[in-house]
Design a protein around this motif. Sequence first.
Motif, PDB file in Angstrom:
ATOM      1  N   ALA A 150     -10.132   3.369  -5.230  1.00 54.04           N
ATOM      2  CA  ALA A 150      -9.656   4.198  -4.115  1.00 54.04           C
ATOM      3  C   ALA A 150     -10.666   5.244  -3.680  1.00 54.04           C
ATOM      4  N   TYR A 186       0.801  -1.227   0.000  1.00 51.26           N
ATOM      5  CA  TYR A 186       0.000   0.000   0.000  1.00 51.26           C
ATOM      6  C   TYR A 186       0.837   1.282   0.000  1.00 51.26           C
ATOM      7  N   PRO A 203       1.816   5.429   2.697  1.00 50.17           N
ATOM      8  CA  PRO A 203       0.586   4.901   2.097  1.00 50.17           C
ATOM      9  C   PRO A 203      -0.245   6.007   1.469  1.00 50.17           C
ATOM     10  N   GLU A 220      -0.209   2.633  -6.489  1.00 53.52           N
ATOM     11  CA  GLU A 220      -0.210   2.082  -5.133  1.00 53.52           C
ATOM     12  C   GLU A 220       0.142   0.598  -5.209  1.00 53.52           C
ATOM     13  N   ARG A 264      -6.906   3.784   3.912  1.00 52.96           N
ATOM     14  CA  ARG A 264      -7.347   2.408   4.169  1.00 52.96           C
ATOM     15  C   ARG A 264      -7.382   2.067   5.654  1.00 52.96           C
ATOM     16  N   ILE A 273      -0.164  -3.117  -4.444  1.00 53.08           N
ATOM     17  CA  ILE A 273      -1.258  -3.937  -3.920  1.00 53.08           C
ATOM     18  C   ILE A 273      -0.850  -5.399  -3.751  1.00 53.08           C
TER      19      ILE A 273
END
Length: 589
Positions: free
Chosen positions: A304, A25, A70, A38, A193, A40
């Motif tokens: 996102a 992240y 992040p 980003e 997140r 993942i």
Amino acid sequence: MSNGTITKVSGPLVIASGMRDANMYDVVRVSDQRLIGEIIEMHEDKASIQVYEETSGLGTGEPVESTGAPLSVELGPGLITSIFDGIQRPLEEIMKVAGTNLTRGIEVPSLNREKVWHFTPTVKVGDEVVGGDVVGTVQETDIVVHKIMVPPSISGKIKSISEGDYKVTDAVAIVETSNGDKEVGLMQKWPVRVGRPYSKKLSPDVPLITGQRVVDAMFPIAKGGVAAIPGPFGSGKTVTQHQLAKWAEADIVVYIGCGERGNEMTDVLLEFPELIDPNTGKSLMERTVLIANTSDMPVAAREASVYTGITIAEYFRDMGYSVALMADSTSRWAEALREMSGRLEEMPGEEGYPAYLGSRIAQFYERAGRVISLGSDEREGALSVIGAVSPPGGDISEPVSQATLRIVKVFWGLDAALAYKRHFPAINWLTSYSLYADNLGKWFNANVAEDWTTLRGKMLSLLSDESELEEIVKMVGMDALSDPDRLKMEASRSIREDFLHQLAFHEVDTYTSPNKMHHMMQLVVAYYEKSLEALNKGANIDDIVELSVRESIGRFKYIQEDKVDEEYANILKTLDSQVALAVSRKEDY
């Protein structure tokens, strides 16, 4: 920082090697164009990156640089009235720099770095503060006071603080902590997140009053509750969300257009500034944050966008505000998950969606709630989440709808057949439900009228009986029904047409207060019960059906709020006299 090179490009998915020191992240910058992405997935030194911008033209061997942080949002004055894309890039500011089309790799700060805000302290030098405490305020718009809070990880004694004009990058206070002096600025960052912490979660036993009769009376949602609005194309999901945004008892509205059609999102962007907030008389935008991520924008940013929106909503919840978040629609978000999962070559679940679809949806909705915020003053805030679901062909047996229904406690099932009949809101009273109804019924009984839940139960029972009787009518006709059953059909029609049908564009009917709603419930139930009593005394069913007072009951929804009690008493008196007259005429038959 970790630097690597691109080894594979597959649409929005980029694989980069040499990223051993990067973390899951982390935000990365891809290629010399510095596209935002980003991480993942990690395999040894290879990182799978979802890129939030168009990747056409990228090739292998191009550089990838990890920022070591992040994906985060900037939280501070300037959020209200703004329009952001899925990763909190300010679209209006970008338009000033790059024109009407998004330019790849463009870097514009989320919050305006040049604008000056007037800060008024609420604490003084020497005061002890802990994470979440309010140290001062900024008047962000005419109706929103932005509270500047100590970041959750900081606690200590105020060393310096002063009133004045500051930019979002300036420090407004210094806190003396055990780990040295820490600055508190107008702005703080938070990873999207990760849910923002709170002190305590409260029971969902206070309703979010929306002024929509089918919602408040039949299928209520609690403050801090979660609801889903599934429905096929054209059934009124967006209009319903607009009504809730305008009329719900929420201080702040966060609207996420997640993967919606561009023209529909344009309507939202044009309509919201023109909508007048009924509580203040000012533009609804003065308490609204818009996240616009249309269907033609990169699919990864769609994934996102819901996290960006809910993190902003949590921030205002922590200030002690009641926040309503509208996600339109979570189906498009799930489609983005499915596309990224397919490109990662993960084992597909039902209908190609990833196996973790249910847990991702749960993680999103579980961030809602009515809470006591961090800090020593025990502020109460609430975050209510209302997600639209767009099942293909209106089939709610598909995975996204089913995964959503396992999590949410309110289901407002929109029905295309009702919409075609021009019955709005097109919420089907036979398939919808609210698991908050029992808890909230106690609140309505205590704060509106003690017979609220009794009236609700009688109305739902009549509507249920009507659906069964309709099958008989379709087969053998209305004449086959007994007089009491025919009366049930008439009373149910009154509930549907006079109570559940509500005109969003009528200046009076668009919003109904709980008091007026209660009187409307009393009238439709009183008509049924007094008429049933008259039938038992020998009155003729045709006389009962043709009572002229029924027109007054039907038009009661258009009565101004200040005349409700007087008109209610008049209609009830007329109903009694007309029913008595119908009974007295029994000898004529």
